[in-house]
Every structure is written in structure tokens, then in C-alpha cells.
Design a protein around this motif. Structure first.
Motif, PDB file in Angstrom:
ATOM      1  N   LEU A 132       2.263  -0.655   0.510  1.00 57.89           N
ATOM      2  CA  LEU A 132       1.518  -1.827   0.627  1.00 57.89           C
ATOM      3  C   LEU A 132       0.095  -1.701   1.135  1.00 57.89           C
ATOM      4  O   LEU A 132      -0.776  -2.083   0.337  1.00 57.89           O
ATOM      5  CB  LEU A 132       2.071  -3.164   1.023  1.00 57.89           C
ATOM      6  CG  LEU A 132       3.481  -3.336   0.563  1.00 57.89           C
ATOM      7  CD1 LEU A 132       3.998  -4.696   1.287  1.00 57.89           C
ATOM      8  CD2 LEU A 132       3.263  -4.054  -1.112  1.00 57.89           C
ATOM      9  N   LEU A 133      -0.058  -1.173   2.107  1.00 60.86           N
ATOM     10  CA  LEU A 133      -1.285  -1.071   2.797  1.00 60.86           C
ATOM     11  C   LEU A 133      -2.155   0.158   2.318  1.00 60.86           C
ATOM     12  O   LEU A 133      -3.344  -0.007   1.978  1.00 60.86           O
ATOM     13  CB  LEU A 133      -1.102  -0.865   4.237  1.00 60.86           C
ATOM     14  CG  LEU A 133      -2.227  -1.006   5.171  1.00 60.86           C
ATOM     15  CD1 LEU A 133      -2.225  -1.637   6.338  1.00 60.86           C
ATOM     16  CD2 LEU A 133      -2.812   0.378   5.767  1.00 60.86           C
ATOM     17  N   GLU A 134      -1.680   1.217   2.248  1.00 62.12           N
ATOM     18  CA  GLU A 134      -2.476   2.479   1.817  1.00 62.12           C
ATOM     19  C   GLU A 134      -2.919   2.504   0.511  1.00 62.12           C
ATOM     20  O   GLU A 134      -4.006   2.669   0.063  1.00 62.12           O
ATOM     21  CB  GLU A 134      -1.656   3.734   2.240  1.00 62.12           C
ATOM     22  CG  GLU A 134      -1.348   4.059   3.627  1.00 62.12           C
ATOM     23  CD  GLU A 134      -2.584   4.022   4.569  1.00 62.12           C
ATOM     24  OE1 GLU A 134      -3.593   4.358   3.907  1.00 62.12           O
ATOM     25  OE2 GLU A 134      -2.193   4.216   5.711  1.00 62.12           O
ATOM     26  N   THR A 135      -2.032   2.040  -0.506  1.00 63.32           N
ATOM     27  CA  THR A 135      -2.468   1.892  -1.724  1.00 63.32           C
ATOM     28  C   THR A 135      -3.245   1.014  -2.011  1.00 63.32           C
ATOM     29  O   THR A 135      -4.607   1.001  -2.638  1.00 63.32           O
ATOM     30  CB  THR A 135      -1.226   1.769  -2.758  1.00 63.32           C
ATOM     31  OG1 THR A 135      -0.570   0.510  -2.513  1.00 63.32           O
ATOM     32  CG2 THR A 135      -0.185   2.818  -2.857  1.00 63.32           C
ATOM     33  N   SER A 136      -3.341  -0.518  -1.609  1.00 58.59           N
ATOM     34  CA  SER A 136      -4.123  -1.286  -1.649  1.00 58.59           C
ATOM     35  C   SER A 136      -5.585  -1.009  -1.006  1.00 58.59           C
ATOM     36  O   SER A 136      -6.572  -1.368  -1.308  1.00 58.59           O
ATOM     37  CB  SER A 136      -3.649  -2.506  -1.074  1.00 58.59           C
ATOM     38  OG  SER A 136      -2.425  -3.048  -1.659  1.00 58.59           O
ATOM     39  N   GLY A 137      -5.356  -0.392   0.052  1.00 56.76           N
ATOM     40  CA  GLY A 137      -6.591  -0.143   1.075  1.00 56.76           C
ATOM     41  C   GLY A 137      -7.501   0.869   0.360  1.00 56.76           C
ATOM     42  O   GLY A 137      -8.577   0.726   0.115  1.00 56.76           O
ATOM     43  N   MET A 138      -6.725   1.920  -0.116  1.00 58.95           N
ATOM     44  CA  MET A 138      -7.708   3.205  -0.727  1.00 58.95           C
ATOM     45  C   MET A 138      -8.246   2.357  -1.998  1.00 58.95           C
ATOM     46  O   MET A 138      -9.380   2.713  -2.432  1.00 58.95           O
ATOM     47  CB  MET A 138      -6.702   4.342  -0.929  1.00 58.95           C
ATOM     48  CG  MET A 138      -6.396   4.989   0.199  1.00 58.95           C
ATOM     49  SD  MET A 138      -5.807   6.644  -0.169  1.00 58.95           S
ATOM     50  CE  MET A 138      -4.170   6.137  -1.079  1.00 58.95           C
ATOM     51  N   SER A 139      -7.410   1.677  -2.880  1.00 57.13           N
ATOM     52  CA  SER A 139      -8.000   1.181  -3.954  1.00 57.13           C
ATOM     53  C   SER A 139      -9.119   0.247  -3.857  1.00 57.13           C
ATOM     54  O   SER A 139     -10.327   0.353  -4.554  1.00 57.13           O
ATOM     55  CB  SER A 139      -6.862   0.305  -4.831  1.00 57.13           C
ATOM     56  OG  SER A 139      -7.507  -0.240  -5.957  1.00 57.13           O
ATOM     57  N   ALA A 140      -9.038  -0.628  -2.726  1.00 53.21           N
ATOM     58  CA  ALA A 140     -10.118  -1.717  -2.467  1.00 53.21           C
ATOM     59  C   ALA A 140     -11.293  -0.920  -1.830  1.00 53.21           C
ATOM     60  O   ALA A 140     -12.409  -1.176  -2.429  1.00 53.21           O
ATOM     61  CB  ALA A 140      -9.737  -2.398  -1.231  1.00 53.21           C
ATOM     62  N   THR A 141     -11.233   0.287  -1.153  1.00 53.88           N
ATOM     63  CA  THR A 141     -12.261   1.082  -0.734  1.00 53.88           C
ATOM     64  C   THR A 141     -12.978   1.750  -1.896  1.00 53.88           C
ATOM     65  O   THR A 141     -14.339   1.616  -1.932  1.00 53.88           O
ATOM     66  CB  THR A 141     -11.685   2.033   0.020  1.00 53.88           C
ATOM     67  OG1 THR A 141     -10.992   1.615   1.348  1.00 53.88           O
ATOM     68  CG2 THR A 141     -13.002   3.209   0.800  1.00 53.88           C
ATOM     69  N   THR A 142     -12.375   2.179  -3.031  1.00 54.48           N
ATOM     70  CA  THR A 142     -13.122   2.583  -4.025  1.00 54.48           C
ATOM     71  C   THR A 142     -13.970   1.598  -4.911  1.00 54.48           C
ATOM     72  O   THR A 142     -14.927   1.739  -5.361  1.00 54.48           O
ATOM     73  CB  THR A 142     -12.320   3.423  -5.045  1.00 54.48           C
ATOM     74  OG1 THR A 142     -11.303   2.501  -5.532  1.00 54.48           O
ATOM     75  CG2 THR A 142     -11.458   4.619  -4.399  1.00 54.48           C
ATOM     76  N   LYS A 143     -13.562   0.408  -4.669  1.00 55.91           N
ATOM     77  CA  LYS A 143     -14.406  -0.612  -5.284  1.00 55.91           C
ATOM     78  C   LYS A 143     -15.246  -1.401  -4.486  1.00 55.91           C
ATOM     79  O   LYS A 143     -16.331  -1.783  -4.709  1.00 55.91           O
ATOM     80  CB  LYS A 143     -13.189  -1.821  -5.678  1.00 55.91           C
ATOM     81  CG  LYS A 143     -12.273  -1.764  -6.420  1.00 55.91           C
ATOM     82  CD  LYS A 143     -11.353  -2.838  -6.764  1.00 55.91           C
ATOM     83  CE  LYS A 143     -10.121  -2.520  -7.782  1.00 55.91           C
ATOM     84  NZ  LYS A 143      -9.220  -3.753  -7.621  1.00 55.91           N
ATOM     85  N   LEU A 144     -15.131  -1.292  -3.090  1.00 54.99           N
ATOM     86  CA  LEU A 144     -16.152  -1.795  -2.120  1.00 54.99           C
ATOM     87  C   LEU A 144     -17.250  -0.873  -1.650  1.00 54.99           C
ATOM     88  O   LEU A 144     -18.226  -1.370  -1.042  1.00 54.99           O
ATOM     89  CB  LEU A 144     -15.291  -2.549  -0.878  1.00 54.99           C
ATOM     90  CG  LEU A 144     -14.462  -3.445  -1.069  1.00 54.99           C
ATOM     91  CD1 LEU A 144     -13.663  -3.952   0.343  1.00 54.99           C
ATOM     92  CD2 LEU A 144     -15.030  -4.812  -1.762  1.00 54.99           C
TER      93      LEU A 144
END
Length: 504
Positions: free
Chosen positions: A423-435
């Protein structure tokens, strides 16, 4: 470029190849995801396979070809090594942006990692430290940039992105599952350095398939997107090489003189892991290359950053304190089958392999109704805390060293931890590439990994308490802090949703 253009492309034009979002050939995802996932399968096989036996190798008696460290010291050194791995990722992101480009940064990083594991296969203490240094440098090049390449496979508004990162995470955890099985068995039956050899072979296989599949990677460029001027680039490369050699020589001299002890090295790395994120956020906020809109998206990113620190503080102890308690106080027999204690680490990978496709399918099915990325990260942090809290009833009332807990306590803990990690790593990495601000694309992903450095840096100090306070107190307090952090992120969800556009 239109069909009527007859002018030759400029020297820095990207190589022809698939464009982001144009294909669905790998389980509905871009084909390039298969190439990058394949690389990470073998990188995780080597890295976590070695990590699963590293703390056991440190604590094993010298007569058993180990290093004879105290358990608390061994856990602290293992965490410090993790700190160094992720600190170097900052330089890895910068090198990709300014000199190498993401594709070549990943390639050279993998080569250094393989060389490090081959060096650790040599049965001497000196080779162990040199090998760990090479792996640190290589992982710093590879980790932030391979995740950036995954992000470039998708257009910003592509709803497959989170599901793609979940599938990517499932694939790389195949390596996390297989690595400890192979290296753990070899370490237990043949010797620690046989286990390190297996890690080296795994990384070599990953490099081979990465090179063979390079044409499938959408958005791949063989040059740096924010490249330095040629003369400045040559000067910078010379300075980097000289600096690395000088630092290595200085550390060697101080170590031989007895000034740079293991404890002091750990403390220095912890201080650096705290200072670096502060400096890095400050530079990004003040950079003229960052627009006001991008700067606004960095503010909620700090919340995600701290959530990552808290969760990964728990996660990384799966390979330190949890491995130590598994080796000394957990049964290693299940259904009549005896297994090495290091195989517990494979349970974490197995759960993530099994759960990742379920999570990915759930996000695809829910579409725009799925939880916001900040809530996914909060739920992951809470699950990480619960994975430690479950160890309280498992260890409460136990005294001495002879007691043994059931296999299922640690298996249950790793189940919660594995689900939280997805939950955390996939969403975190995905959000990082967007932000990520455009001018700091690879470096912002490095900033996410810098949160892992901080988690390890804090862990390097806290694990010194392991064995000096009661197990229920140690696991209970740390677990409660993680749960409280997750609840605080949920409470901040309204503000995060407003400020994290285009993250959903």
C-alpha cells in the motif's frame, strides 16, 4: 516530428521506441514494465538475499566464519549499511539528470552491485567491507532511476499507473521471496560466502535481461535530460572520481588508526541521514527552476516523506531485530520441515507476491473510486505498526534465552508488514513521479529513497536498545508510534487531497 520534416534530428533527440501509454501487452501494462520488473526481480534477489543473512553473518562466531559481533551492534551496522545505500541514491539521481541519463545510470549501478557481491564472496573481512561499499554505490545509481523509468512508461493521467506500480512491486518481490531461500540455504549449509556468491549471480542475470530488453522501455533516452555542458561534464566526472577515491583513502587511514570506529561510523551516517533531507527540501523549494505550482505540490510531499520514514523504520527491521529474534527465539520447524531462520525473510516476499496482484486488481476495479494516495499510505503505515504490536503478546511474560515462540507469530507479523508495504511503497513511488518538479525528476525519486536512508539512520540508533529493554516494550512503543502516524495522515487527508493534484 511531422512526416514533412526533412531536417535531421538534433544529436540529443530521443531514440525511437514506444511512447508512454501506447501499449498494453504486459497484463494490460506497457511491455517495458516487464523489462524493468525483470531487472528488479534479480536486484532484489541479490540485495535482500544478502540482507537476510548479513546480520546473521555479523553475529556468527569467528570460528563459524562469521564476524563475532554483539547482536545489537550487528543490527546497528546492518542499518547503517542501509543508510549508506539510500544516501548515495541522492547522487545517483543527480548523475542521471546531469551526466548519465536514467538508462545508463541503472546499467552502471547494476554493474557495481554485481561487482560488490562478487567481492563479498571472497572470505575475508576486508572484502566484506569493500563489497558493501560497491553495493552501496551501485544501489544508489540503480534504485531511484529504475523507478523513474517505470514512471515514464505512463502518461500523467493514465489510471493504470498505480496498478502498474503494484504489479511492478509484485514482480520485484518474487526476487525478495527467492533471494533469502537460496542465500539462506547456502549460508546455513555451505557457508556465508556461498550465499553472497548466489547474490552476485542473480544480479548478473538481471543485467543481461535489462540490456536485451532496453528497446521496450518507453521514454528511454541514452543521454541526460538536464545534461551539463561538455567541458563542465568532463570536469565534474574527474572531480567525482577523485572525491570517491579520496574519501575511500581517508576512511581507510582513519580506520587503521583506530579513529573511525564502527560506532562512530554509524553515528556519522545517522547525522548525515537527518541533515540531507533538510538540505535537499530547502534546495528544491528555493530553486528558480521549480515553479510555484510545483512548489505547492512539494509541501504535501513532506507528509508522505515522513510517513515513509516511520513505516520503513519498521520494515527494515524485518532484516535486523526480527531476524535476530527469529534466529534465537522462534521455532524453525513447520509441518515437520526444518528451515534456516533466514527463510522467515522470504515470508515477507511471498506475501507481497501473493497480495500485490490482488491490490492491483482492486485499484483497477475501483477506478476513480479508489482511496486517495495519502490514505493508501496512511493505511500502510498503520499496518506496519500493527506488525510490531502483534509481537507484544508473542513476547510478553517471556524470560531468559531458552523460550521459543510459534512460527505463526512472525508469519502473521510479516503478513501485516507485507500488505502495508504494498500500500505505502507503490502509492508513494507513484505519487513521487507525479509530484516531482520537472527539473528534479530523477532527484525527487532519490528524495523518496532518502526517506529510506533516514529510516535506516534512525533504526541504526534505536536498535541499540534491542536486548537492553524488554521485547514487549521495544516492539510495543515502536509499533504504537507507527499507528499514531498513520492516523495523523488520515486526519490530514482533506488538506492533502486539495494540495496533491494531479495525484488522486
Amino acid at each position: 516530428m511531422s512526416g514533412t520534416d526533412t531536417a535531421p534530428p538534433p544529436p540529443t533527440a530521443p531514440q525511437p521506441g514506444p511512447q508512454p501509454g501506447d501499449d498494453h501487452s504486459f497484463f494490460g501494462q506497457p511491455r517495458g514494465l516487464m523489462t524493468l520488473s525483470g531487472l528488479e526481480i534479480w536486484e532484489r534477489f541479490s540485495f535482500l538475499g544478502m540482507q537476510a543473512i548479513l546480520v546473521l553473518y555479523f553475529t556468527a562466531a569467528v570460528s563459524e566464519d562469521g564476524m563475532g559481533m554483539d547482536p545489537g551492534t550487528a543490527a546497528s551496522v546492518s542499518a547503517a549499511y542501509g543508510t549508506m545505500v539510500y544516501l548515495v541514491s541522492v547522487a545517483g539521481g543527480w548523475l542521471a539528470d546531469r551526466i548519465l541519463g536514467s538508462y545508463r545510470a541503472v546499467l552502471w549501478g547494476g554493474i557495481l552491485i554485481a561487482c560488490g557481491h562478487y567481492t563479498m564472496a571472497v572470505p575475508t573481512n576486508g572484502a566484506t567491507w569493500i563489497g558493501l561499499g560497491l553495493i552501496s554505490l551501485g544501489t544508489g545509481l540503480l534504485k531511484p532511476n529504475v523507478s523513474t523509468l517505470v514512471g515514464k512508461l505512463y502518461r500523467t493521467a493514465d489510471e493504470r499507473r498505480d496498478a502498474g506500480f503494484a504489479l511492478y512491486y509484485m514482480c520485484i518481490n518474487i526476487g525478495a521471496f527467492l533471494g533469502p531461500l537460496i542465500t539462506g540455504w547456502l549460508g546455513d549449509h555451505k557457508g556465508w560466502h556461498w550465499g553472497f556468491s548466489a547474490a552476485a549471480i542473480g544480479m548478473t542475470l538481471g543485467l543481461i535481461q535489462y540490456v536485451l530488453g532496453r528497446k521496450t522501455i518507453a521514454g528511454r533516452k541514452d543521454h541526460a535530460e538536464q545534461a551539463l555542458e561538455p567541458e563542465k561534464m568532463r570536469r565534474t566526472v574527474r572531480m567525482i572520481i577523485a572525491g570517491v577515491l579520496a574519501v575511500a583513502a581517508l576512511c581507510t587511514v582513519l580506520g587503521l588508526a583506530g579513529i573511525l570506529t564502527i560506532d562512530r561510523s554509524v553515528d556519522v551516517l545517522t547525522v548525515i541521514s537527518v541533515v540531507m533531507p533538510v538540505i535537499y527540501f530547502t534546495v528544491m523549494f528555493r530553486s528558480p527552476k521549480v515553479t510555484s505550482e510545483e512548489r505547492g505540490r512539494l509541501r504535501p510531499y513532506i507528509v508522505l516523506f515522513m510517513s515513509s520514514v516511520v513505516f520503513n523504520f519498521i520494515l527494515f527491521q524485518a532484516y535486523s531485530t526480527m531476524m535476530l529474534i527469529a534466529a534465537s527465539n522462534a521455532q524453525t520447524v513447520i509441518f515437520g520441515f526444518h528451515f534456516p531462520a533466514s527463510w522467515y525473510a522470504s515470508a515477507l516476499g511471498a506475501f507481497e507476491v501473493a497480495l500485490a496482484p490482488v491490490v492491483a486488481a482492486l485499484w483497477v476495479r475501483m477506478g476513480k473510486r479508489q482511496p486517495h494516495a495519502s490514505n493508501k499510505i496512511a493505511f500502510g503505515t498503520i499496518l506496519g505498526g500493527l506488525s510490531f504490536l502483534i509481537m507484544v503478546p508473542a513476547t510478553i511474560g517471556r524470560t531468559g534465552d531458552a523460550w521459543m515462540m510459534s512460527v505463526w507469530w512472525i508469519v502473521g507479523s510479516y503478513f501485516l508488514l507485507g500488505l502495508g508495504d504494498i500500500l505505502l511503497e507503490t502509492s508513494g513511488m507513484s505519487a513521487t513521479t507525479k509530484l516531482a518538479p520537472k527539473a528534479f525528476a530523477s532527484q525527487t525519486m532519490a528524495l523518496w529513497f532518502l526517506s529510506l536512508a533516514l529510516a535506516n539512520g534512525i533504526q541504526a540508533q534505536v536498535v541499540k536498545l534491542y536486548g537492553h529493554v524488554s521485547n514487549p516494550a521495544y516492539f510495543g512503543v515502536n509499533g504504537a508510534i507507527a499507528v499514531a502516524t498513520g492516523l495523523a495522515v488520515i486526519a490530514a487527508a482533506p488538506w492533502l487531497k486539495r494540495t496533491m493534484h494531479p495525484v488522486h
